[in-house]
Design an enzyme around this catalytic site. Sequence first.
Site, mmCIF file in Angstrom:
data_model
loop_
_atom_site.group_PDB
_atom_site.id
_atom_site.type_symbol
_atom_site.label_atom_id
_atom_site.label_comp_id
_atom_site.label_asym_id
_atom_site.label_seq_id
_atom_site.Cartn_x
_atom_site.Cartn_y
_atom_site.Cartn_z
ATOM 1 N N LYS A 97 -8.314 8.961 3.004
ATOM 2 C CA LYS A 97 -9.014 8.740 1.723
ATOM 3 C C LYS A 97 -10.254 9.603 1.603
ATOM 4 O O LYS A 97 -10.605 10.031 0.512
ATOM 5 C CB LYS A 97 -9.382 7.260 1.562
ATOM 6 C CG LYS A 97 -8.171 6.409 1.190
ATOM 7 C CD LYS A 97 -8.575 5.141 0.474
ATOM 8 C CE LYS A 97 -7.355 4.377 0.011
ATOM 9 N NZ LYS A 97 -7.658 3.018 -0.446
ATOM 10 N N LYS A 156 4.339 7.985 2.637
ATOM 11 C CA LYS A 156 4.383 6.625 2.079
ATOM 12 C C LYS A 156 4.343 6.661 0.546
ATOM 13 O O LYS A 156 3.651 7.503 -0.022
ATOM 14 C CB LYS A 156 3.152 5.892 2.631
ATOM 15 C CG LYS A 156 2.933 4.510 2.128
ATOM 16 C CD LYS A 156 1.611 3.946 2.639
ATOM 17 C CE LYS A 156 0.482 4.243 1.681
ATOM 18 N NZ LYS A 156 -0.686 3.364 1.816
ATOM 19 N N LYS A 186 0.470 4.940 -5.120
ATOM 20 C CA LYS A 186 0.155 5.192 -6.537
ATOM 21 C C LYS A 186 -0.822 6.340 -6.695
ATOM 22 O O LYS A 186 -0.970 6.884 -7.780
ATOM 23 C CB LYS A 186 -0.391 3.935 -7.213
ATOM 24 C CG LYS A 186 -1.787 3.532 -6.748
ATOM 25 C CD LYS A 186 -1.763 2.334 -5.871
ATOM 26 C CE LYS A 186 -3.013 2.196 -5.050
ATOM 27 N NZ LYS A 186 -2.960 1.065 -4.122
HETATM 28 P P1 TYM Z 1 -3.086 -2.195 -0.515
HETATM 29 O O1 TYM Z 1 -3.640 -2.805 -1.751
HETATM 30 O O2 TYM Z 1 -3.152 -0.729 -0.352
HETATM 31 O O3 TYM Z 1 -1.583 -2.634 -0.325
HETATM 32 C C1 TYM Z 1 -1.216 -3.983 -0.430
HETATM 33 C C2 TYM Z 1 -0.046 -4.296 0.465
HETATM 34 O O4 TYM Z 1 1.072 -3.475 0.145
HETATM 35 C C3 TYM Z 1 1.541 -2.832 1.301
HETATM 36 N N1 TYM Z 1 2.048 -1.499 0.939
HETATM 37 C C4 TYM Z 1 3.253 -1.039 1.269
HETATM 38 N N2 TYM Z 1 4.272 -1.594 1.945
HETATM 39 C C5 TYM Z 1 5.383 -0.857 2.118
HETATM 40 N N3 TYM Z 1 5.535 0.400 1.641
HETATM 41 C C6 TYM Z 1 4.538 1.005 0.947
HETATM 42 N N4 TYM Z 1 4.702 2.234 0.471
HETATM 43 C C7 TYM Z 1 3.325 0.286 0.740
HETATM 44 N N5 TYM Z 1 2.159 0.554 0.107
HETATM 45 C C8 TYM Z 1 1.387 -0.536 0.239
HETATM 46 C C9 TYM Z 1 0.330 -2.732 2.216
HETATM 47 O O5 TYM Z 1 0.681 -2.593 3.569
HETATM 48 C C10 TYM Z 1 -0.364 -4.044 1.939
HETATM 49 O O6 TYM Z 1 0.169 -5.085 2.738
HETATM 50 N N6 TYM Z 1 -6.811 -3.378 2.582
HETATM 51 C C11 TYM Z 1 -5.596 -3.837 1.966
HETATM 52 C C12 TYM Z 1 -5.802 -5.064 1.127
HETATM 53 C C13 TYM Z 1 -6.477 -6.173 1.846
HETATM 54 C C14 TYM Z 1 -5.880 -7.020 2.804
HETATM 55 C C15 TYM Z 1 -6.920 -7.908 3.205
HETATM 56 C C16 TYM Z 1 -4.595 -7.113 3.351
HETATM 57 C C17 TYM Z 1 -7.787 -6.543 1.689
HETATM 58 N N7 TYM Z 1 -8.032 -7.601 2.512
HETATM 59 C C18 TYM Z 1 -6.683 -8.881 4.171
HETATM 60 C C19 TYM Z 1 -4.373 -8.097 4.314
HETATM 61 C C20 TYM Z 1 -5.399 -8.970 4.706
HETATM 62 C C21 TYM Z 1 -5.056 -2.737 1.075
HETATM 63 O O7 TYM Z 1 -5.766 -1.879 0.641
HETATM 64 O O8 TYM Z 1 -3.736 -2.909 0.766
#
Ligand code: TYM
Length: 341
Positions: free
Chosen positions: A124, A206, A209
């Site tokens: 990032k 991966k 978006k």
């Molecule tokens: P974020 O918002 O980027 O993604 C949310 C969830 O979606 C999953 N994910 C995917 N899984 C499979 N294939 C993909 N291409 C893909 N893209 C995203 C991510 O693994 C995630 O589970 N920091 C985290 C959000 C967060 C969080 C937390 C998660 C904040 N606090 C506490 C767990 C526990 C994040 O940015 O996910």
Amino acid sequence: MAEEILTQEKPEKKKRIFSAIQPSGTITLGNYVGALRNWVKLQDDYECIFAVADLHAITVRQDPKVFRQNILNAYALFLACGIDTEKSIFFIQSHVHTHAELAWLLNCYTQFGELSRMTQFKDKSAKHADNVNAGLFTYPSLMAADILLYQADLVPIGADQKQHLELTRNIAERFNGIYGKTFTIPDGYIPKVGARVMSLQDPTKKMSKSDENNNAWVALLDKPETIMKKFKRAITDSEARVCIGEGKDGINNLIGIMSAVTGKTADEITAEFEGKGYGDFKTAVGEAVIEEVRPIQERFDRLIKDKAYLEEQYRKSAEIAEKISQRTLDKAMKKIGYLAR
Ligand code: TYM
């Protein structure tokens, strides 16, 4: 035998789950397959706490008007996917003050070197070179706070969040090591199928978006014709055989998506498409995804118009979340040596 009856009569306490997703304007098929869909399934067997991680979202610049709408859209969309506030606690992160507070405390138990090794930070900061802010760097301590505040046993996530969860465990172990048991050490819960949905345009990356090529990702709220167009354009290989294989990243990814949304195994999918071309297969995957998201989109369209209902749901959940998390915050502060309020 008596023991068996005893344990049958005293059902085990349900394990607790915590997870969250950032309210980016585009919730993708990757978020759905890797995380959201699993949250919905876990609600009956676990005590679930879920959040829209809006504090995390300002690590990249947000337009206030668009951001406000994105938070509400994400809340409505997750309800539309099947998050049920009768079964689970589902709140908006910024509504519960304990998250930012514990995050600060945990920052002081997290090492610079640990944060520097986070691959998401490296990616990032390269992508947003003009805004490499401290929040982007310390973001994993906020994520650790989210999880540890609720003493979560399990954290359902996609594969890309595994490193952050490992850091959470390290921070919790370090804190417990200094002050005695304060936090539950959480385990990751990564799905067997769909933990890493890949880009439709470069299946070695991966699905995200933030990809500049709109054809690389599918949004849950994309129109059916858009979804079909994106699948038809998906990059494959020249072998023209629908099966899992090395060097077949595109087809492997499409089989994974098909398997996640239909429940069929990769072998069943291979048998079904024996002798058929990639064109037929891509259309079939597009159709399966369209069928999966159709009812979600219909529910979303209804829910997003009902602001009063949404407000009632997120307020009710935030109140409960605050009570649970305050207990942990108080405990951690007392251990550090703060005076009680
Ligand atoms: P974020 O918002 O980027 O993604 C949310 C969830 O979606 C999953 N994910 C995917 N899984 C499979 N294939 C993909 N291409 C893909 N893209 C995203 C991510 O693994 C995630 O589970 N920091 C985290 C959000 C967060 C969080 C937390 C998660 C904040 N606090 C506490 C767990 C526990 C994040 O940015 O996910």
